[in-house]
Design a protein around this motif. Sequence first.
Motif, PDB file in Angstrom:
ATOM      1  N   ARG A  31      55.776  38.063  38.061  1.00 31.85           N
ATOM      2  CA  ARG A  31      55.062  39.176  38.966  1.00 31.85           C
ATOM      3  C   ARG A  31      53.846  37.606  39.776  1.00 31.85           C
ATOM      4  O   ARG A  31      54.346  37.939  40.870  1.00 31.85           O
ATOM      5  N   LEU A 130      40.829  52.567  37.412  1.00 33.36           N
ATOM      6  CA  LEU A 130      42.433  52.728  37.852  1.00 33.36           C
ATOM      7  C   LEU A 130      43.229  52.809  37.148  1.00 33.36           C
ATOM      8  O   LEU A 130      43.539  52.858  35.804  1.00 33.36           O
ATOM      9  N   ASN A 132      45.901  55.722  35.309  1.00 33.58           N
ATOM     10  CA  ASN A 132      47.028  55.703  34.802  1.00 33.58           C
ATOM     11  C   ASN A 132      48.506  57.101  34.547  1.00 33.58           C
ATOM     12  O   ASN A 132      47.544  57.686  33.700  1.00 33.58           O
ATOM     13  N   ALA A 133      49.243  56.242  35.652  1.00 32.70           N
ATOM     14  CA  ALA A 133      49.982  57.296  35.425  1.00 32.70           C
ATOM     15  C   ALA A 133      51.227  57.669  34.065  1.00 32.70           C
ATOM     16  O   ALA A 133      52.164  58.808  34.116  1.00 32.70           O
ATOM     17  N   ASN A 134      51.515  56.851  33.029  1.00 29.26           N
ATOM     18  CA  ASN A 134      52.308  56.841  31.796  1.00 29.26           C
ATOM     19  C   ASN A 134      51.250  56.992  30.245  1.00 29.26           C
ATOM     20  O   ASN A 134      51.902  56.627  29.695  1.00 29.26           O
ATOM     21  N   GLN A 166      53.266  47.716  33.596  1.00 34.50           N
ATOM     22  CA  GLN A 166      53.523  46.879  34.437  1.00 34.50           C
ATOM     23  C   GLN A 166      53.906  47.493  36.437  1.00 34.50           C
ATOM     24  O   GLN A 166      52.754  47.517  36.751  1.00 34.50           O
ATOM     25  N   PRO A 167      53.861  49.519  35.832  1.00 36.39           N
ATOM     26  CA  PRO A 167      53.606  50.144  37.267  1.00 36.39           C
ATOM     27  C   PRO A 167      51.720  50.300  37.658  1.00 36.39           C
ATOM     28  O   PRO A 167      52.090  50.653  38.976  1.00 36.39           O
ATOM     29  N   MET A 168      51.183  50.244  36.260  1.00 35.09           N
ATOM     30  CA  MET A 168      49.395  49.530  37.445  1.00 35.09           C
ATOM     31  C   MET A 168      49.254  48.800  37.616  1.00 35.09           C
ATOM     32  O   MET A 168      49.159  48.608  38.674  1.00 35.09           O
ATOM     33  N   GLU A 170      51.647  47.354  39.745  1.00 35.30           N
ATOM     34  CA  GLU A 170      51.887  47.188  40.916  1.00 35.30           C
ATOM     35  C   GLU A 170      51.569  48.061  41.754  1.00 35.30           C
ATOM     36  O   GLU A 170      50.905  47.453  43.021  1.00 35.30           O
ATOM     37  N   SER A 171      50.467  48.500  41.377  1.00 35.82           N
ATOM     38  CA  SER A 171      50.133  49.502  42.478  1.00 35.82           C
ATOM     39  C   SER A 171      48.350  49.473  42.677  1.00 35.82           C
ATOM     40  O   SER A 171      48.262  49.257  43.698  1.00 35.82           O
ATOM     41  N   ALA A 172      48.090  48.429  41.090  1.00 32.92           N
ATOM     42  CA  ALA A 172      46.384  47.758  41.443  1.00 32.92           C
ATOM     43  C   ALA A 172      46.248  46.821  41.185  1.00 32.92           C
ATOM     44  O   ALA A 172      44.743  46.718  42.586  1.00 32.92           O
ATOM     45  N   PRO A 175      48.329  44.863  45.295  1.00 38.62           N
ATOM     46  CA  PRO A 175      47.155  44.831  46.245  1.00 38.62           C
ATOM     47  C   PRO A 175      46.164  43.990  46.525  1.00 38.62           C
ATOM     48  O   PRO A 175      45.798  43.241  47.282  1.00 38.62           O
TER      49      PRO A 175
END
Lengths: 434, 434
Positions: A31, A130, A132-134, A166-168, A170-172, A175
């Motif tokens: 990435r 940050l 954590n959705a998961n 991985q999702p963290m 990408e989202s946090a 950017p």
Amino acid sequence: MGVPVPVEVICTGTELLTGKLNTNAAFIGERLAQLGLSLTAVTVVGDDQQRIESAVQQAMRRCAVIILSGGLGPTFDDLTREAVAAVLGRKLSQNESVRHAIAQRFASRGVAMPANNDRQAAVIDGAAVLPNANGTAPGQYLDVRLPDCQRMLKIFLLPGPPRELQPMFESAVVPLLRPLAAGITRQFVLHCAGLSESLIDEKIRPVIEAERKLEAEAITFGILAHQMVVDIKARVTGDDELLVDETVTVLKHEFHELLGDAIFGEGHDALESVVGKLLAKHGKKLAVAESCTGGLLSQRITAIPGSSLYFTQGAVTYANEAKTRVLGVSAATLESFGAVSEQTAAEMAAGMRRAAAVDYALSITGIAGPSGGRPDKPVGLVYIGLSGPAGTTVTRYHVPGSRADIRERAATQALDLLRRELLRYEVSSRPVKS
Amino acid sequence: MGVPVPVEVICTGTELLTGKLNTNAAFIGERLAQLGLSLTAVTVVGDDQQRIESAVQQAMRRCAVIILSGGLGPTFDDLTREAVAAVLGRKLSQNESVRHAIAQRFASRGVAMPANNDRQAAVIDGAAVLPNANGTAPGQYLDVRLPDCQRMLKIFLLPGPPRELQPMFESAVVPLLRPLAAGITRQFVLHCAGLSESLIDEKIRPVIEAERKLEAEAITFGILAHQMVVDIKARVTGDDELLVDETVTVLKHEFHELLGDAIFGEGHDALESVVGKLLAKHGKKLAVAESCTGGLLSQRITAIPGSSLYFTQGAVTYANEAKTRVLGVSAATLESFGAVSEQTAAEMAAGMRRAAAVDYALSITGIAGPSGGRPDKPVGLVYIGLSGPAGTTVTRYHVPGSRADIRERAATQALDLLRRELLRYEVSSRPVKS
């Protein structure tokens, strides 16, 4: 074009020192490269606070961004929070809203929050949380001014499980890192089949060696072969987005000019998905008959969601008796030429096309090894039959590698033969302009 | 029992910083653990001499063994030899016998040795050469007395490609490291199927929590679930080889007592090889009929060399029409109960057993997703049929995960059902003692 900001990754976890593959380092490395940032080092240490501290201290001297993964869990051996706080000389404080979110997560599952999950609500003073959705462990982010040199340092603490990290990331993380990239970066991957890696290398040399005139622009190329699929990777970095995008377009065009039909797709395309799209587009049905690949070809075709639209049936005819009963391969053919022969491959494909009443049928028969080879029929000898509206053809291959390699590569060749046949059909059925 | 000697690994290669998985670190980590040695850190740096030097300098201060991988190739960006020589203040010299061996390698392929391969014949003064049976780059080994502290340090330079590194590690590195291990280490892995990870965890708790009386002995346990197969890993370390071996025997016995038939194998055993051995042993033949797994079950069975001895045929009946034509599933059954139903699974298995005239037939029908689920038949619903001499049974599962997970797990469950049936057959057909 500026110099890319150096980033270091520190992965914690004793399992990474005793045999577990470090997928987080590979993911972050890929990435960062895509973003035009430079990962300069990865350090892996066990669940040991002193070693984590020392890794952070060393990285601080060399880089501008530190990304830590792992060690944010609830148990005694999750020590990343403590280590980073100690290095920075900061305190950890219980964050009530984090604690509440963790308790909620447990409540939604009808479980009381175990006491040790308290530790996951400990946030380093001055850190941003940050979400954590998961999972339960939130990430943390610090922007630190180093006392000795006035340099700014970003530190990210991310959870270890890839499905949380991985999702963290990408989202946090992305950017916050994107502005640090030295210019604009674009990359693409073209997938080729039916030509060897060295032949492709030779054909695309002129593109790779061409001196691009665009100023302040860096282009890197890579070629990677994997089971008879050859990937061409290119990354373009520059200051001017328009110029970078134009270069990408020009490069792709040049590769297509040089390689033509050998390129079957881009990015996430697989041979089986490209073949599937062609079949669906033209409303054609497919069935397959396999011997040495033992179901692998069917399996790859049906791994694509929605493949039931165009795939009706597969037959794994391992025993000769099954070749005759299921596909109508004549006993005389098996007797005279053997199961691994052009004649058997042809009768398998034609027989499957007839039995399943489909537009196209593929067949594979060969010697996958490791035993069963003979001087006239060595391990790796594979015949692939393709039966369609235009008749039945058989192609002979000598595929190198292990049993698993031979099976995988034979299936790839079969898919590529069908793809090329479908492309020919596409051209021949195109309406003539008046 | 002594403290294990600390080992560090330094991997060089820019590809490892841009997305490539570090399989060498995982391999070395696992092997060191098996040997009873302790890998304390892994550092990954790019092809940059200064960074390699600095990584070596730091590791020297902390550990007793440094294993470097990569950077021994012939090109300008292969810098490991130079970096280690610089850190140690030693010269590189052309080694004539190494040069000769490399030239021979090229000659055997009818190719003249390119000039830059000379670099691979450069050996650090005082280093032993480790022959490379699988490539041109030899490894190097140094035993160094650190000037400041009189400590001994072993340094290994190994090639980057795993197929060169792994055999060299086994033949040249292991014998030199084994004497450094803190005692004798044995480890084993037991594979289980048909029970959940948490249930297995609960069942084996007494073994894991038992206080072993053997002195100076360390036992570590691990449980790892992967696609419905649960691995129990145990490592025993001690000073007395006999006691260590005895402990391994006792532990295995206790696990078998607690888990019985759930344990299907050890070490490299796969469910498909275990099932294959049972079929071969009893001279039984197998055929399979698949819908949602699309050939994956056949593929796994035939991945085992020699499977043609017991596997005769697979049918991938994706379309309903094929289920009827190939397997004789009645149109009325498909109409009333649907393709994903207990009745269809039963008719698929019984139909395949009849058509192929085999002893056992397995069938799988289910909804692999991601779409196609309904409230009464959700994604992950799978029926597995098993038809044998004792009749036909169907088992219903609700399998979690992605399309690929559901397919893999359904195939695993099918293999485990057959394995348990074959074990029952084994017990029932055992001659009664008089």
